[in-house]
Design a protein around this motif. Structure first.
Motif, mmCIF file in Angstrom:
data_model
loop_
_atom_site.group_PDB
_atom_site.id
_atom_site.type_symbol
_atom_site.label_atom_id
_atom_site.label_comp_id
_atom_site.label_asym_id
_atom_site.label_seq_id
_atom_site.Cartn_x
_atom_site.Cartn_y
_atom_site.Cartn_z
ATOM 1 N N THR A 40 4.260 -36.440 -1.940
ATOM 2 C CA THR A 40 5.693 -36.308 -2.156
ATOM 3 C C THR A 40 6.462 -37.243 -1.219
ATOM 4 O OG1 THR A 40 5.852 -34.487 -0.556
ATOM 5 C CG2 THR A 40 5.461 -33.904 -2.865
ATOM 6 N N GLU A 41 7.700 -37.500 -1.569
ATOM 7 C CA GLU A 41 8.526 -38.353 -0.726
ATOM 8 C C GLU A 41 9.002 -37.616 0.520
ATOM 9 O OE1 GLU A 41 11.686 -39.843 -3.133
ATOM 10 O OE2 GLU A 41 10.378 -41.088 -4.375
ATOM 11 N N ARG A 42 9.074 -36.284 0.431
ATOM 12 C CA ARG A 42 9.570 -35.480 1.553
ATOM 13 C C ARG A 42 8.616 -34.313 1.818
ATOM 14 N NH1 ARG A 42 14.905 -33.306 -0.797
ATOM 15 N NH2 ARG A 42 13.334 -32.645 -2.314
ATOM 16 N N LYS A 43 8.945 -33.512 2.827
ATOM 17 C CA LYS A 43 8.150 -32.322 3.134
ATOM 18 C C LYS A 43 9.075 -31.127 3.367
ATOM 19 C CE LYS A 43 6.419 -31.787 7.131
ATOM 20 N NZ LYS A 43 5.513 -31.832 8.313
ATOM 21 N N THR A 44 9.980 -30.910 2.438
ATOM 22 C CA THR A 44 10.932 -29.816 2.543
ATOM 23 C C THR A 44 10.327 -28.517 2.010
ATOM 24 O OG1 THR A 44 11.852 -30.205 0.345
ATOM 25 C CG2 THR A 44 12.809 -31.460 2.176
ATOM 26 N N GLY A 45 11.057 -27.429 2.220
ATOM 27 C CA GLY A 45 10.635 -26.157 1.658
ATOM 28 C C GLY A 45 10.566 -26.209 0.145
ATOM 29 N N GLU A 46 11.447 -26.971 -0.458
ATOM 30 C CA GLU A 46 11.449 -27.116 -1.911
ATOM 31 C C GLU A 46 10.179 -27.824 -2.384
ATOM 32 O OE1 GLU A 46 14.007 -29.865 -4.854
ATOM 33 O OE2 GLU A 46 15.186 -28.269 -3.907
ATOM 34 N N ASP A 47 9.783 -28.874 -1.674
ATOM 35 C CA ASP A 47 8.542 -29.575 -2.021
ATOM 36 C C ASP A 47 7.348 -28.639 -1.918
ATOM 37 O OD1 ASP A 47 9.584 -32.303 -2.422
ATOM 38 O OD2 ASP A 47 10.064 -32.200 -0.294
ATOM 39 N N TRP A 48 7.338 -27.833 -0.864
ATOM 40 C CA TRP A 48 6.254 -26.860 -0.683
ATOM 41 C C TRP A 48 6.248 -25.844 -1.815
ATOM 42 C CZ3 TRP A 48 6.679 -21.516 0.384
ATOM 43 C CH2 TRP A 48 5.474 -20.880 0.722
ATOM 44 N N ALA A 49 7.417 -25.375 -2.222
ATOM 45 C CA ALA A 49 7.514 -24.386 -3.301
ATOM 46 C C ALA A 49 6.952 -24.944 -4.606
ATOM 47 C CB ALA A 49 8.964 -23.952 -3.477
ATOM 48 N N TYR A 50 7.282 -26.192 -4.912
ATOM 49 C CA TYR A 50 6.762 -26.797 -6.133
ATOM 50 C C TYR A 50 5.244 -26.992 -6.055
ATOM 51 C CZ TYR A 50 11.388 -27.691 -8.132
ATOM 52 O OH TYR A 50 12.635 -27.535 -8.683
ATOM 53 N N PHE A 51 4.738 -27.259 -4.849
ATOM 54 C CA PHE A 51 3.287 -27.394 -4.689
ATOM 55 C C PHE A 51 2.608 -26.043 -4.914
ATOM 56 C CE2 PHE A 51 -0.541 -27.990 -1.842
ATOM 57 C CZ PHE A 51 -1.212 -28.818 -2.733
ATOM 58 N N LEU A 52 3.218 -24.969 -4.430
ATOM 59 C CA LEU A 52 2.671 -23.640 -4.678
ATOM 60 C C LEU A 52 2.651 -23.325 -6.168
ATOM 61 C CD1 LEU A 52 2.470 -22.964 -1.673
ATOM 62 C CD2 LEU A 52 3.532 -20.765 -2.192
ATOM 63 N N GLU A 53 3.680 -23.773 -6.887
ATOM 64 C CA GLU A 53 3.711 -23.579 -8.326
ATOM 65 C C GLU A 53 2.504 -24.266 -8.972
ATOM 66 O OE1 GLU A 53 7.019 -23.886 -11.879
ATOM 67 O OE2 GLU A 53 6.940 -25.494 -10.395
ATOM 68 N N GLU A 54 2.150 -25.457 -8.487
ATOM 69 C CA GLU A 54 0.990 -26.168 -9.025
ATOM 70 C C GLU A 54 -0.313 -25.444 -8.689
ATOM 71 O OE1 GLU A 54 0.752 -30.344 -8.450
ATOM 72 O OE2 GLU A 54 2.899 -30.683 -8.772
#
Length: 220
Positions: free
Chosen positions: A87-101
């Motif tokens: 990902t381009e960033r490491k925000t909580g949102e990025d983490w949430a989308y990774f958990l979805e995957e």
């Protein structure tokens, strides 16, 4: 890093993690370890000298900083299975989308035990900041969150696999995030095809001996 003195909270959380690692393989209740790491993007100021027989490729010491990207890695040690996302960033949102995957990858599982570091973005709140409450709650219920203690990231098996990724694939210069994605996906497919696993040997019994100084002394 290990705490320098007695620490009840550390040993309690450590023993919880070690108990999780003792669980037998169960596809309905997989134990998955997750970690993340930044990767600096670097551009060349001079054309590198290609590798030749007996000589590695050589780079000039000067370079151009082109920002960073982030590597998310989820690893199931007992199955030799991994999921990687750049990902381009490491925000909580990025983490949430990774958990979805991760949840989609284990869609047939009853509950996914997720071992991870206790970063401030690794919380259920990040799910609610990313998704509508119904979806956030449903996703949260798919997981059992197990946090490594502060100063205990070495207890996260995903850190071992992330070190392998760095050593085998990322320990060189990349100037573009898409190049990182391509190389990492090729590495992942190779590791998955080999079903490369980690045989974790450190137990609570070992910890109580080798790390005895961390356990509080109880006086009767």
């Amino acid at each position: 890093m290990i705490p320098p003195k007695q620490n009840g909270n550390f040993v309690a959380q450590m023993e919880l993690v070690l108990d999780v690692y003792k669980r037998p393989y169960d596809p309905l209740y997989p134990v998955v370890c997750m970690d993340e790491s930044p990767k600096q993007l670097i551009g060349e100021t001079r054309t590198p000298i290609p590798a030749s027989p007996g000589q590695l490729e050589r780079y000039d010491y000067e370079y151009r900083r082109l920002g960073t990207c982030n590597v998310f890695l989820a690893f199931e040690p007992l199955a030799g299975k991994r999921l990687v996302k750049i990902t381009e960033r490491k925000t909580g949102e990025d983490w949430a989308y990774f958990l979805e995957e991760i949840a989609k990858e284990y869609e047939n599982a009853e509950k996914i035990t997720l071992v991870m570091d206790n970063l401030k973005t690794h919380t259920p709140g990040s799910l609610y900041l990313t998704f509508p409450p119904e979806k956030a709650r449903a996703l949260w219920k798919r997981f059992e969150f197990i946090y490594t203690p502060k100063h205990g990231s070495w207890l996260n098996i995903a850190e071992i696999e992330l070190n392998v990724l760095t050593r085998q694939c990322l320990k060189r210069r990349f100037d573009d995030i898409e190049k990182v994605r391509r190389e990492v996906m090729a590495w992942k497919e190779n590791r998955d095809n080999k079903k490369a696993k980690v045989n974790w040997q450190f137990t609570t019994k070992d910890a109580r001996i080798k790390l005895s100084k961390l356990y509080p002394t109880i006086e009767s």
